[in-house]
Design an enzyme around this catalytic site. Structure first.
Site, PDB file in Angstrom:
ATOM      1  N   HIS A 140      28.678 -34.220  25.930  1.00 41.34           N
ATOM      2  CA  HIS A 140      30.099 -34.302  25.572  1.00 41.34           C
ATOM      3  C   HIS A 140      30.546 -35.761  25.469  1.00 41.34           C
ATOM      4  O   HIS A 140      30.961 -36.366  26.450  1.00 41.34           O
ATOM      5  CB  HIS A 140      30.914 -33.587  26.652  1.00 41.34           C
ATOM      6  CG  HIS A 140      32.333 -33.314  26.272  1.00 41.34           C
ATOM      7  ND1 HIS A 140      32.974 -32.158  26.639  1.00 41.34           N
ATOM      8  CD2 HIS A 140      33.250 -34.030  25.576  1.00 41.34           C
ATOM      9  CE1 HIS A 140      34.222 -32.175  26.186  1.00 41.34           C
ATOM     10  NE2 HIS A 140      34.406 -33.321  25.531  1.00 41.34           N
ATOM     11  N   HIS A 171      32.752 -38.646  22.735  1.00 45.55           N
ATOM     12  CA  HIS A 171      33.595 -38.870  21.561  1.00 45.55           C
ATOM     13  C   HIS A 171      33.259 -40.253  21.021  1.00 45.55           C
ATOM     14  O   HIS A 171      33.518 -41.265  21.685  1.00 45.55           O
ATOM     15  CB  HIS A 171      35.076 -38.807  21.937  1.00 45.55           C
ATOM     16  CG  HIS A 171      35.507 -37.483  22.487  1.00 45.55           C
ATOM     17  ND1 HIS A 171      36.045 -36.483  21.702  1.00 45.55           N
ATOM     18  CD2 HIS A 171      35.470 -36.990  23.749  1.00 45.55           C
ATOM     19  CE1 HIS A 171      36.321 -35.431  22.453  1.00 45.55           C
ATOM     20  NE2 HIS A 171      35.981 -35.714  23.701  1.00 45.55           N
ATOM     21  N   HIS A 182      36.853 -25.887  25.093  1.00 50.50           N
ATOM     22  CA  HIS A 182      37.920 -26.649  25.741  1.00 50.50           C
ATOM     23  C   HIS A 182      38.960 -25.611  26.147  1.00 50.50           C
ATOM     24  O   HIS A 182      39.810 -25.212  25.341  1.00 50.50           O
ATOM     25  CB  HIS A 182      38.496 -27.670  24.761  1.00 50.50           C
ATOM     26  CG  HIS A 182      39.646 -28.460  25.296  1.00 50.50           C
ATOM     27  ND1 HIS A 182      39.557 -29.809  25.556  1.00 50.50           N
ATOM     28  CD2 HIS A 182      40.910 -28.116  25.612  1.00 50.50           C
ATOM     29  CE1 HIS A 182      40.715 -30.255  26.007  1.00 50.50           C
ATOM     30  NE2 HIS A 182      41.564 -29.238  26.044  1.00 50.50           N
ATOM     31  N   HIS A 192      34.191 -29.751  30.649  1.00 51.13           N
ATOM     32  CA  HIS A 192      35.006 -30.467  31.650  1.00 51.13           C
ATOM     33  C   HIS A 192      35.794 -29.527  32.578  1.00 51.13           C
ATOM     34  O   HIS A 192      37.034 -29.595  32.652  1.00 51.13           O
ATOM     35  CB  HIS A 192      35.934 -31.465  30.991  1.00 51.13           C
ATOM     36  CG  HIS A 192      36.616 -31.023  29.723  1.00 51.13           C
ATOM     37  ND1 HIS A 192      37.329 -29.852  29.611  1.00 51.13           N
ATOM     38  CD2 HIS A 192      36.701 -31.610  28.509  1.00 51.13           C
ATOM     39  CE1 HIS A 192      37.820 -29.744  28.397  1.00 51.13           C
ATOM     40  NE2 HIS A 192      37.447 -30.805  27.699  1.00 51.13           N
ATOM     41  N   ASN A 230      42.635 -35.188  29.564  1.00 52.79           N
ATOM     42  CA  ASN A 230      42.671 -33.730  29.421  1.00 52.79           C
ATOM     43  C   ASN A 230      41.287 -33.158  29.672  1.00 52.79           C
ATOM     44  O   ASN A 230      40.348 -33.570  28.987  1.00 52.79           O
ATOM     45  CB  ASN A 230      43.148 -33.321  28.030  1.00 52.79           C
ATOM     46  CG  ASN A 230      44.644 -33.470  27.863  1.00 52.79           C
ATOM     47  OD1 ASN A 230      45.392 -33.488  28.831  1.00 52.79           O
ATOM     48  ND2 ASN A 230      45.086 -33.605  26.627  1.00 52.79           N
ATOM     49  N   ASP A 252      32.445 -36.728  28.931  1.00 53.63           N
ATOM     50  CA  ASP A 252      33.668 -36.655  28.131  1.00 53.63           C
ATOM     51  C   ASP A 252      34.132 -38.069  27.788  1.00 53.63           C
ATOM     52  O   ASP A 252      35.337 -38.373  27.822  1.00 53.63           O
ATOM     53  CB  ASP A 252      34.768 -35.879  28.849  1.00 53.63           C
ATOM     54  CG  ASP A 252      35.925 -35.491  27.928  1.00 53.63           C
ATOM     55  OD1 ASP A 252      35.797 -35.676  26.697  1.00 53.63           O
ATOM     56  OD2 ASP A 252      36.962 -35.027  28.438  1.00 53.63           O
ATOM     57  N   PRO A 298      45.050 -39.447  25.843  1.00 54.11           N
ATOM     58  CA  PRO A 298      44.320 -38.939  27.006  1.00 54.11           C
ATOM     59  C   PRO A 298      42.825 -39.238  26.923  1.00 54.11           C
ATOM     60  O   PRO A 298      42.209 -39.100  25.865  1.00 54.11           O
ATOM     61  CB  PRO A 298      44.582 -37.434  26.974  1.00 54.11           C
ATOM     62  CG  PRO A 298      44.816 -37.147  25.520  1.00 54.11           C
ATOM     63  CD  PRO A 298      45.468 -38.365  24.941  1.00 54.11           C
ATOM     64  N   GLY A 299      42.248 -39.645  28.052  1.00 53.36           N
ATOM     65  CA  GLY A 299      40.804 -39.837  28.119  1.00 53.36           C
ATOM     66  C   GLY A 299      40.420 -41.226  28.582  1.00 53.36           C
ATOM     67  O   GLY A 299      41.201 -42.172  28.486  1.00 53.36           O
TER      68      GLY A 299
END
Length: 504
Positions: free
Chosen positions: A81, A83, A200, A284, A362, A389, A403-404
Protein backbone atom coordinates in the site's frame (compact mmCIF):
# COMPACT_ATOMS: atom_id res chain seq x y z
CA UNK A 1 28.66 -15.73 -17.94
CA UNK A 2 26.43 -16.37 -14.91
CA UNK A 3 26.53 -13.87 -12.03
CA UNK A 4 26.61 -15.24 -8.49
CA UNK A 5 26.64 -13.40 -5.18
CA UNK A 6 27.89 -14.78 -1.88
CA UNK A 7 26.86 -12.91 1.28
CA UNK A 8 28.82 -14.07 4.32
CA UNK A 9 29.44 -13.02 7.93
CA UNK A 10 25.72 -12.36 8.37
CA UNK A 11 22.82 -12.99 10.70
CA UNK A 12 20.12 -14.69 8.63
CA UNK A 13 16.55 -13.83 9.60
CA UNK A 14 13.17 -14.72 8.15
CA UNK A 15 9.95 -16.11 9.62
CA UNK A 16 11.60 -19.51 10.16
CA UNK A 17 15.24 -18.90 11.03
CA UNK A 18 17.35 -16.55 13.12
CA UNK A 19 20.91 -17.78 12.85
CA UNK A 20 24.40 -16.81 11.70
CA UNK A 21 25.17 -17.93 8.17
CA UNK A 22 25.76 -17.08 4.54
CA UNK A 23 23.71 -17.08 1.33
CA UNK A 24 24.67 -18.01 -2.21
CA UNK A 25 22.62 -16.41 -5.00
CA UNK A 26 22.92 -17.52 -8.62
CA UNK A 27 21.11 -15.73 -11.44
CA UNK A 28 18.92 -13.73 -9.06
CA UNK A 29 17.68 -16.80 -7.13
CA UNK A 30 18.81 -18.11 -3.77
CA UNK A 31 20.80 -21.26 -4.52
CA UNK A 32 21.99 -22.25 -1.04
CA UNK A 33 21.71 -21.14 2.57
CA UNK A 34 24.51 -22.17 4.95
CA UNK A 35 23.98 -21.86 8.68
CA UNK A 36 26.95 -21.25 10.92
CA UNK A 37 29.63 -18.67 11.67
CA UNK A 38 31.25 -17.82 8.34
CA UNK A 39 33.36 -14.79 9.18
CA UNK A 40 36.22 -15.88 6.91
CA UNK A 41 35.64 -15.29 3.22
CA UNK A 42 37.74 -18.28 2.13
CA UNK A 43 35.63 -20.78 4.05
CA UNK A 44 32.45 -19.32 2.63
CA UNK A 45 33.87 -19.23 -0.91
CA UNK A 46 34.88 -22.89 -0.68
CA UNK A 47 31.29 -23.78 0.19
CA UNK A 48 29.96 -21.67 -2.65
CA UNK A 49 32.40 -23.12 -5.17
CA UNK A 50 31.45 -26.65 -4.16
CA UNK A 51 27.81 -25.85 -4.98
CA UNK A 52 28.75 -24.21 -8.27
CA UNK A 53 30.90 -27.23 -9.11
CA UNK A 54 27.99 -29.54 -8.36
CA UNK A 55 25.77 -27.45 -10.67
CA UNK A 56 28.37 -27.47 -13.46
CA UNK A 57 28.69 -23.69 -13.29
CA UNK A 58 32.16 -23.26 -11.82
CA UNK A 59 33.82 -22.39 -15.15
CA UNK A 60 31.21 -19.90 -16.34
CA UNK A 61 30.29 -18.05 -13.17
CA UNK A 62 31.51 -14.71 -11.88
CA UNK A 63 31.34 -14.96 -8.06
CA UNK A 64 31.09 -11.71 -6.13
CA UNK A 65 31.48 -11.74 -2.36
CA UNK A 66 29.78 -9.41 0.08
CA UNK A 67 30.90 -9.19 3.70
CA UNK A 68 27.84 -8.35 5.78
CA UNK A 69 29.99 -7.49 8.81
CA UNK A 70 27.49 -9.10 11.14
CA UNK A 71 24.45 -7.26 9.78
CA UNK A 72 21.08 -8.99 9.65
CA UNK A 73 20.13 -10.27 6.20
CA UNK A 74 16.37 -10.58 5.80
CA UNK A 75 14.00 -10.93 2.83
CA UNK A 76 13.31 -7.47 1.42
CA UNK A 77 10.16 -5.90 2.72
CA UNK A 78 6.99 -5.90 0.59
CA UNK A 79 4.60 -2.96 0.87
CA UNK A 80 1.04 -3.64 -0.24
CA UNK A 81 0.00 0.00 0.00
CA UNK A 82 1.88 3.04 -1.31
CA UNK A 83 0.91 6.24 -3.06
CA UNK A 84 3.44 7.37 -5.66
CA UNK A 85 1.21 10.05 -7.27
CA UNK A 86 2.41 9.24 -10.78
CA UNK A 87 0.90 10.24 -13.21
CA UNK A 88 -0.51 13.69 -12.67
CA UNK A 89 0.49 14.59 -9.09
CA UNK A 90 4.23 14.36 -9.41
CA UNK A 91 4.83 17.53 -7.39
CA UNK A 92 4.02 15.24 -4.42
CA UNK A 93 5.93 12.14 -5.60
CA UNK A 94 6.95 10.41 -8.81
CA UNK A 95 8.15 6.93 -9.67
CA UNK A 96 11.80 7.90 -9.37
CA UNK A 97 11.55 9.53 -5.96
CA UNK A 98 9.05 6.95 -4.69
CA UNK A 99 11.11 3.92 -5.71
CA UNK A 100 14.31 5.48 -4.34
CA UNK A 101 12.42 6.02 -1.07
CA UNK A 102 11.25 2.40 -1.16
CA UNK A 103 14.73 0.91 -1.39
CA UNK A 104 16.04 3.38 1.21
CA UNK A 105 13.36 1.94 3.49
CA UNK A 106 14.36 -1.66 2.75
CA UNK A 107 11.50 -2.45 0.35
CA UNK A 108 12.02 -4.68 -2.67
CA UNK A 109 8.40 -4.70 -3.88
CA UNK A 110 5.57 -2.19 -3.62
CA UNK A 111 1.94 -2.00 -4.72
CA UNK A 112 0.95 1.50 -5.86
CA UNK A 113 -2.55 2.83 -5.36
CA UNK A 114 -4.56 4.13 -8.34
CA UNK A 115 -5.60 7.54 -6.96
CA UNK A 116 -3.52 9.42 -9.50
CA UNK A 117 -4.59 12.01 -12.06
CA UNK A 118 -6.18 10.54 -14.08
CA UNK A 119 -7.25 7.62 -11.91
CA UNK A 120 -5.66 4.37 -13.09
CA UNK A 121 -8.68 2.43 -14.29
CA UNK A 122 -7.32 0.25 -17.07
CA UNK A 123 -4.78 -2.48 -17.73
CA UNK A 124 -3.00 -0.20 -20.21
CA UNK A 125 -2.55 2.65 -17.72
CA UNK A 126 -1.30 0.27 -15.02
CA UNK A 127 1.09 -1.41 -17.46
CA UNK A 128 2.56 1.96 -18.40
CA UNK A 129 3.38 2.74 -14.76
CA UNK A 130 4.96 -0.67 -14.23
CA UNK A 131 7.01 -0.39 -17.41
CA UNK A 132 8.34 3.01 -16.40
CA UNK A 133 9.02 1.77 -12.88
CA UNK A 134 10.91 -1.30 -14.09
CA UNK A 135 13.13 0.87 -16.30
CA UNK A 136 14.50 2.58 -13.18
CA UNK A 137 16.01 -0.69 -11.93
CA UNK A 138 15.03 -0.13 -8.31
CA UNK A 139 12.26 -1.85 -6.34
CA UNK A 140 9.66 -3.98 -8.13
CA UNK A 141 6.34 -2.21 -8.58
CA UNK A 142 2.82 -3.50 -9.11
CA UNK A 143 0.27 -0.89 -10.10
CA UNK A 144 -3.22 -1.57 -8.78
CA UNK A 145 -6.34 -0.62 -10.71
CA UNK A 146 -9.45 1.13 -9.41
CA UNK A 147 -12.53 -0.96 -8.68
CA UNK A 148 -14.80 1.45 -10.53
CA UNK A 149 -13.80 3.53 -13.55
CA UNK A 150 -12.50 6.91 -12.45
CA UNK A 151 -13.63 6.27 -8.85
CA UNK A 152 -17.12 7.22 -10.02
CA UNK A 153 -18.73 4.25 -8.29
CA UNK A 154 -20.56 2.73 -11.25
CA UNK A 155 -18.66 1.22 -14.19
CA UNK A 156 -16.67 -1.99 -13.54
CA UNK A 157 -16.38 -3.31 -17.11
CA UNK A 158 -12.63 -2.61 -17.20
CA UNK A 159 -12.11 -5.39 -14.62
CA UNK A 160 -12.81 -8.00 -17.28
CA UNK A 161 -9.47 -7.16 -18.97
CA UNK A 162 -7.29 -7.76 -15.89
CA UNK A 163 -5.22 -10.80 -14.95
CA UNK A 164 -3.77 -11.75 -11.59
CA UNK A 165 -0.19 -12.23 -12.78
CA UNK A 166 0.18 -8.58 -13.77
CA UNK A 167 -2.53 -6.87 -11.71
CA UNK A 168 -2.87 -8.83 -8.46
CA UNK A 169 -4.98 -6.22 -6.69
CA UNK A 170 -7.82 -3.77 -7.30
CA UNK A 171 -8.84 -1.03 -4.91
CA UNK A 172 -10.76 2.20 -4.52
CA UNK A 173 -8.30 3.36 -1.87
CA UNK A 174 -8.99 6.83 -0.62
CA UNK A 175 -12.65 6.12 -1.32
CA UNK A 176 -15.26 3.48 -0.64
CA UNK A 177 -17.55 1.97 -3.27
CA UNK A 178 -20.83 3.36 -1.98
CA UNK A 179 -23.12 0.91 -3.79
CA UNK A 180 -23.14 -2.54 -2.24
CA UNK A 181 -24.48 -3.94 -5.50
CA UNK A 182 -21.59 -2.50 -7.51
CA UNK A 183 -19.07 -3.74 -4.95
CA UNK A 184 -20.63 -7.20 -4.94
CA UNK A 185 -20.46 -7.48 -8.72
CA UNK A 186 -16.86 -6.26 -8.75
CA UNK A 187 -15.99 -8.83 -6.09
CA UNK A 188 -17.56 -11.59 -8.16
CA UNK A 189 -15.37 -10.70 -11.14
CA UNK A 190 -12.32 -10.50 -8.89
CA UNK A 191 -13.15 -13.85 -7.33
CA UNK A 192 -13.34 -15.51 -10.74
CA UNK A 193 -9.96 -14.04 -11.69
CA UNK A 194 -8.42 -14.62 -8.25
CA UNK A 195 -7.61 -10.92 -7.94
CA UNK A 196 -7.50 -9.36 -4.48
CA UNK A 197 -10.07 -6.71 -3.61
CA UNK A 198 -8.32 -4.27 -1.27
CA UNK A 199 -10.85 -2.22 0.68
CA UNK A 200 -10.66 1.26 2.13
CA UNK A 201 -13.47 0.60 4.59
CA UNK A 202 -15.26 3.88 5.18
CA UNK A 203 -18.98 4.55 4.97
CA UNK A 204 -19.23 7.50 2.53
CA UNK A 205 -22.16 9.19 4.29
CA UNK A 206 -20.50 9.10 7.70
CA UNK A 207 -17.27 10.30 6.13
CA UNK A 208 -19.17 13.22 4.61
CA UNK A 209 -20.70 13.98 8.01
CA UNK A 210 -17.21 14.08 9.54
CA UNK A 211 -15.82 16.47 6.93
CA UNK A 212 -17.25 19.77 8.31
CA UNK A 213 -15.83 19.03 11.78
CA UNK A 214 -12.37 18.38 10.37
CA UNK A 215 -12.62 21.42 8.11
CA UNK A 216 -13.51 23.63 11.08
CA UNK A 217 -10.45 22.39 12.95
CA UNK A 218 -8.27 22.95 9.88
CA UNK A 219 -9.41 26.56 9.52
CA UNK A 220 -8.38 27.25 13.10
CA UNK A 221 -5.10 25.35 12.67
CA UNK A 222 -4.26 27.33 9.55
CA UNK A 223 -4.98 30.61 11.35
CA UNK A 224 -2.53 29.62 14.09
CA UNK A 225 0.03 28.12 11.68
CA UNK A 226 -0.38 24.67 13.21
CA UNK A 227 0.82 21.92 10.83
CA UNK A 228 -1.39 18.91 10.09
CA UNK A 229 1.13 16.16 10.76
CA UNK A 230 1.35 16.12 14.56
CA UNK A 231 4.50 14.77 16.17
CA UNK A 232 6.61 15.91 19.08
CA UNK A 233 8.22 18.64 16.97
CA UNK A 234 4.91 20.51 16.79
CA UNK A 235 5.12 23.79 18.71
CA UNK A 236 1.80 24.70 20.34
CA UNK A 237 3.13 27.05 22.99
CA UNK A 238 1.80 30.11 21.17
CA UNK A 239 -1.79 28.82 20.96
CA UNK A 240 -4.29 29.66 23.73
CA UNK A 241 -5.72 26.66 25.56
CA UNK A 242 -9.29 27.49 24.56
CA UNK A 243 -8.24 27.39 20.90
CA UNK A 244 -6.54 24.02 21.36
CA UNK A 245 -9.69 22.73 23.06
CA UNK A 246 -11.83 23.86 20.13
CA UNK A 247 -9.52 22.11 17.66
CA UNK A 248 -9.54 18.94 19.75
CA UNK A 249 -13.33 18.95 20.11
CA UNK A 250 -13.89 19.28 16.36
CA UNK A 251 -11.35 16.58 15.50
CA UNK A 252 -12.75 14.25 18.16
CA UNK A 253 -16.25 14.61 16.69
CA UNK A 254 -14.88 13.89 13.22
CA UNK A 255 -12.90 10.89 14.41
CA UNK A 256 -15.87 9.35 16.21
CA UNK A 257 -17.88 9.47 12.99
CA UNK A 258 -14.96 8.02 11.05
CA UNK A 259 -14.64 5.20 13.58
CA UNK A 260 -18.24 4.19 12.91
CA UNK A 261 -17.60 4.58 9.18
CA UNK A 262 -14.74 2.07 9.32
CA UNK A 263 -16.51 -0.45 11.54
CA UNK A 264 -19.71 -0.48 9.48
CA UNK A 265 -18.01 -0.86 6.12
CA UNK A 266 -15.61 -3.52 7.36
CA UNK A 267 -18.59 -5.68 8.27
CA UNK A 268 -20.29 -4.89 4.95
CA UNK A 269 -17.28 -5.74 2.81
CA UNK A 270 -16.67 -9.02 4.63
CA UNK A 271 -20.23 -10.11 4.01
CA UNK A 272 -20.14 -9.06 0.36
CA UNK A 273 -16.85 -10.91 -0.17
CA UNK A 274 -18.26 -14.03 1.46
CA UNK A 275 -21.22 -14.05 -0.91
CA UNK A 276 -19.07 -13.17 -3.94
CA UNK A 277 -16.38 -15.74 -3.13
CA UNK A 278 -13.36 -13.44 -3.35
CA UNK A 279 -10.21 -12.61 -1.41
CA UNK A 280 -10.87 -9.37 0.44
CA UNK A 281 -7.94 -7.47 1.95
CA UNK A 282 -8.66 -4.77 4.51
CA UNK A 283 -6.44 -1.70 4.18
CA UNK A 284 -5.00 0.26 7.12
CA UNK A 285 -7.22 -1.33 9.80
CA UNK A 286 -7.33 1.06 12.74
CA UNK A 287 -10.19 0.29 15.13
CA UNK A 288 -10.87 -2.44 17.68
CA UNK A 289 -14.27 -2.98 16.05
CA UNK A 290 -12.79 -3.61 12.62
CA UNK A 291 -10.18 -5.98 14.07
CA UNK A 292 -12.90 -7.93 15.87
CA UNK A 293 -14.95 -8.26 12.67
CA UNK A 294 -11.91 -9.56 10.77
CA UNK A 295 -11.04 -12.01 13.53
CA UNK A 296 -14.60 -13.36 13.59
CA UNK A 297 -14.49 -13.89 9.83
CA UNK A 298 -11.18 -15.71 10.09
CA UNK A 299 -12.45 -17.91 12.89
CA UNK A 300 -15.52 -18.80 10.84
CA UNK A 301 -13.30 -19.65 7.89
CA UNK A 302 -11.10 -21.76 10.13
CA UNK A 303 -14.13 -23.64 11.40
CA UNK A 304 -15.38 -24.20 7.85
CA UNK A 305 -12.04 -25.39 6.58
CA UNK A 306 -9.88 -26.82 9.35
CA UNK A 307 -6.73 -26.66 7.28
CA UNK A 308 -7.08 -23.02 6.17
CA UNK A 309 -4.51 -21.79 8.66
CA UNK A 310 -2.42 -24.94 9.01
CA UNK A 311 1.32 -25.01 8.52
CA UNK A 312 2.56 -25.07 4.97
CA UNK A 313 5.34 -27.48 4.09
CA UNK A 314 7.58 -24.63 2.94
CA UNK A 315 7.06 -22.46 6.02
CA UNK A 316 6.80 -24.67 9.10
CA UNK A 317 7.48 -23.31 12.54
CA UNK A 318 8.93 -25.16 15.51
CA UNK A 319 6.40 -26.33 18.05
CA UNK A 320 6.69 -23.20 20.17
CA UNK A 321 3.90 -21.08 21.58
CA UNK A 322 4.77 -18.29 19.14
CA UNK A 323 4.99 -20.74 16.25
CA UNK A 324 1.56 -22.16 16.93
CA UNK A 325 0.08 -18.69 17.19
CA UNK A 326 1.67 -17.21 14.07
CA UNK A 327 1.06 -19.92 11.51
CA UNK A 328 1.69 -18.52 8.03
CA UNK A 329 -1.22 -17.83 5.76
CA UNK A 330 -1.60 -20.04 2.71
CA UNK A 331 -1.65 -18.63 -0.80
CA UNK A 332 -5.40 -18.87 -1.36
CA UNK A 333 -6.22 -19.83 -4.92
CA UNK A 334 -9.97 -19.33 -5.08
CA UNK A 335 -12.96 -18.58 -2.87
CA UNK A 336 -13.65 -16.35 0.09
CA UNK A 337 -10.74 -15.35 2.28
CA UNK A 338 -9.85 -12.37 4.47
CA UNK A 339 -6.51 -10.71 5.11
CA UNK A 340 -5.66 -7.35 6.62
CA UNK A 341 -2.88 -4.83 7.05
CA UNK A 342 -2.03 -2.25 9.69
CA UNK A 343 0.26 0.75 9.36
CA UNK A 344 3.32 1.80 11.38
CA UNK A 345 1.63 5.05 12.43
CA UNK A 346 -1.45 3.27 13.79
CA UNK A 347 0.85 0.87 15.64
CA UNK A 348 2.94 3.62 17.22
CA UNK A 349 0.77 6.70 17.75
CA UNK A 350 -2.28 7.65 19.81
CA UNK A 351 -4.49 10.22 18.12
CA UNK A 352 -6.82 11.35 20.88
CA UNK A 353 -4.46 13.84 22.49
CA UNK A 354 -2.07 16.58 21.42
CA UNK A 355 0.10 16.71 19.46
CA UNK A 356 -0.96 13.70 17.37
CA UNK A 357 -4.65 14.48 17.24
CA UNK A 358 -3.61 17.17 14.71
CA UNK A 359 -1.77 14.60 12.60
CA UNK A 360 -4.39 14.20 9.89
CA UNK A 361 -4.57 10.88 8.09
CA UNK A 362 -7.32 8.55 6.81
CA UNK A 363 -8.23 6.56 8.76
CA UNK A 364 -7.42 8.84 11.70
CA UNK A 365 -4.95 8.01 14.42
CA UNK A 366 -7.08 6.28 17.02
CA UNK A 367 -7.33 5.98 20.79
CA UNK A 368 -4.74 4.26 22.96
CA UNK A 369 -7.26 1.44 23.45
CA UNK A 370 -7.45 0.94 19.68
CA UNK A 371 -3.65 1.12 19.34
CA UNK A 372 -3.14 -1.55 21.97
CA UNK A 373 -5.87 -3.65 20.37
CA UNK A 374 -3.96 -3.52 17.07
CA UNK A 375 -0.76 -4.62 18.79
CA UNK A 376 -2.62 -7.48 20.45
CA UNK A 377 -4.02 -8.45 17.03
CA UNK A 378 -0.46 -8.53 15.74
CA UNK A 379 0.52 -10.73 18.68
CA UNK A 380 -2.38 -13.16 18.29
CA UNK A 381 -2.06 -13.49 14.52
CA UNK A 382 -5.18 -11.64 13.36
CA UNK A 383 -3.08 -9.07 11.50
CA UNK A 384 -1.44 -10.49 8.39
CA UNK A 385 0.95 -7.77 7.31
CA UNK A 386 2.25 -4.26 7.86
CA UNK A 387 1.83 -1.75 5.02
CA UNK A 388 2.96 1.85 5.12
CA UNK A 389 0.14 3.70 3.34
CA UNK A 390 3.00 5.98 2.27
CA UNK A 391 1.14 9.16 1.30
CA UNK A 392 3.47 12.00 0.32
CA UNK A 393 2.15 15.54 0.01
CA UNK A 394 3.74 18.90 -0.54
CA UNK A 395 4.14 20.82 2.71
CA UNK A 396 1.66 23.38 1.37
CA UNK A 397 -0.99 20.71 0.72
CA UNK A 398 -0.32 19.08 4.06
CA UNK A 399 -0.66 22.39 5.88
CA UNK A 400 -4.10 22.71 4.28
CA UNK A 401 -5.09 19.33 5.70
CA UNK A 402 -4.30 16.79 2.96
CA UNK A 403 -4.56 13.47 4.84
CA UNK A 404 -1.59 11.12 5.05
CA UNK A 405 2.07 10.87 5.97
CA UNK A 406 5.27 9.97 4.23
CA UNK A 407 6.27 6.68 5.83
CA UNK A 408 8.17 4.18 3.71
CA UNK A 409 11.64 5.26 4.86
CA UNK A 410 10.86 5.12 8.59
CA UNK A 411 8.65 2.01 8.58
CA UNK A 412 11.22 -0.59 9.65
CA UNK A 413 12.62 1.64 12.37
CA UNK A 414 9.16 2.38 13.80
CA UNK A 415 8.03 -1.27 13.75
CA UNK A 416 11.28 -2.65 15.11
CA UNK A 417 11.27 -0.05 17.89
CA UNK A 418 7.64 -0.40 18.98
CA UNK A 419 7.13 -4.12 18.37
CA UNK A 420 10.45 -5.95 18.69
CA UNK A 421 12.50 -3.77 21.03
CA UNK A 422 9.54 -3.35 23.37
CA UNK A 423 9.10 -7.14 23.50
CA UNK A 424 5.73 -7.38 21.78
CA UNK A 425 6.83 -9.82 19.06
CA UNK A 426 10.00 -11.53 17.85
CA UNK A 427 12.15 -10.36 14.96
CA UNK A 428 10.96 -13.43 13.05
CA UNK A 429 7.34 -12.40 13.41
CA UNK A 430 8.20 -8.91 12.15
CA UNK A 431 9.86 -10.49 9.11
CA UNK A 432 6.70 -12.49 8.50
CA UNK A 433 4.56 -9.34 8.69
CA UNK A 434 6.80 -7.28 6.41
CA UNK A 435 7.99 -9.94 3.95
CA UNK A 436 6.66 -13.50 3.98
CA UNK A 437 2.95 -12.84 4.42
CA UNK A 438 2.62 -10.03 1.87
CA UNK A 439 4.52 -12.26 -0.57
CA UNK A 440 1.97 -15.04 0.01
CA UNK A 441 -0.96 -12.69 -0.32
CA UNK A 442 0.39 -11.41 -3.65
CA UNK A 443 1.48 -14.89 -4.84
CA UNK A 444 5.15 -13.87 -5.13
CA UNK A 445 8.21 -16.09 -5.01
CA UNK A 446 9.72 -13.85 -2.34
CA UNK A 447 9.78 -13.33 1.39
CA UNK A 448 11.87 -16.29 2.58
CA UNK A 449 15.57 -17.11 2.79
CA UNK A 450 15.19 -20.40 1.01
CA UNK A 451 16.67 -21.99 -2.13
CA UNK A 452 14.60 -21.16 -5.20
CA UNK A 453 13.25 -17.89 -3.86
CA UNK A 454 14.10 -14.54 -5.44
CA UNK A 455 17.25 -12.92 -4.08
CA UNK A 456 15.50 -9.80 -2.83
CA UNK A 457 17.35 -9.08 0.40
CA UNK A 458 17.58 -6.26 2.89
CA UNK A 459 20.48 -5.79 5.28
CA UNK A 460 19.61 -4.09 8.54
CA UNK A 461 21.25 -3.24 11.82
CA UNK A 462 18.40 -3.91 14.27
CA UNK A 463 20.26 -2.21 17.13
CA UNK A 464 21.38 1.01 15.43
CA UNK A 465 19.68 4.13 16.72
CA UNK A 466 18.95 7.05 14.41
CA UNK A 467 16.96 10.27 14.46
CA UNK A 468 14.27 10.82 11.84
CA UNK A 469 15.18 13.83 9.69
CA UNK A 470 12.78 14.19 6.76
CA UNK A 471 15.24 16.50 4.99
CA UNK A 472 17.28 13.37 4.27
CA UNK A 473 14.36 11.40 2.81
CA UNK A 474 14.49 10.34 -0.82
CA UNK A 475 10.74 10.89 -0.95
CA UNK A 476 9.46 14.30 -1.96
CA UNK A 477 7.03 13.97 0.95
CA UNK A 478 8.52 15.44 4.12
CA UNK A 479 5.49 15.46 6.43
CA UNK A 480 6.00 12.78 9.08
CA UNK A 481 4.75 12.58 12.68
CA UNK A 482 8.04 10.85 13.54
CA UNK A 483 10.18 13.90 12.78
CA UNK A 484 12.90 14.14 15.43
CA UNK A 485 12.09 10.75 16.96
CA UNK A 486 14.90 8.37 17.86
CA UNK A 487 14.23 4.95 16.32
CA UNK A 488 16.10 1.68 16.71
CA UNK A 489 16.73 -0.34 13.56
CA UNK A 490 18.38 1.01 10.40
CA UNK A 491 18.33 -0.21 6.81
CA UNK A 492 21.90 -0.52 5.54
CA UNK A 493 21.65 -2.11 2.08
CA UNK A 494 19.18 -3.62 -0.39
CA UNK A 495 19.80 -6.34 -2.98
CA UNK A 496 17.22 -6.94 -5.71
CA UNK A 497 17.46 -10.03 -7.93
CA UNK A 498 21.00 -10.59 -6.67
CA UNK A 499 22.13 -7.03 -7.51
CA UNK A 500 23.02 -4.44 -4.89
CA UNK A 501 21.00 -1.31 -5.58
CA UNK A 502 21.21 0.59 -2.29
CA UNK A 503 23.77 1.00 0.48
CA UNK A 504 23.77 3.61 3.24
Amino acid sequence: MTNALLIFNARLLDENIDTPGCILSVGGKIRAVFQGYFTDSKTAENLANSVLQEDGLIQNTRLETFDAHGLTVTPSFIDMHVHFRDPGLTQKEDLNSGLHAAVAGGYGTVVAMPNTNPVISSYEAAKDVMKRGAALGLANIFQSVSITAGFEGKDITHLENLNREEIPLITEDGHEVASSAVMYNAMKIAGEKNIIVSCHCEDPDLAAAARPHRQHALEIMEKWHLPAWGGTQTDMSHIPQEVISEIDTSLTEANQLLMMAEDICTERNIQLARQAGCHVHMCHVSTAGAIQAIRRAKEELSDESADFYTDMADAAYEATEEGRRFQPIPAVEHGFSVTCEVTPHHIALCGTEEPDITGLVNPPLRSEEDRLFIIDAIRNGTVDCIATDHAPHTLEDKAKGAPGFTGIESSYGVCNTVLVKEGQISARRLSQLMSANPARILHLNKGLLKPGYDTDLTLVNPDEQWVVDSRLFCSKGKATPFEGCTLTGKVKAVIISGRKIFES
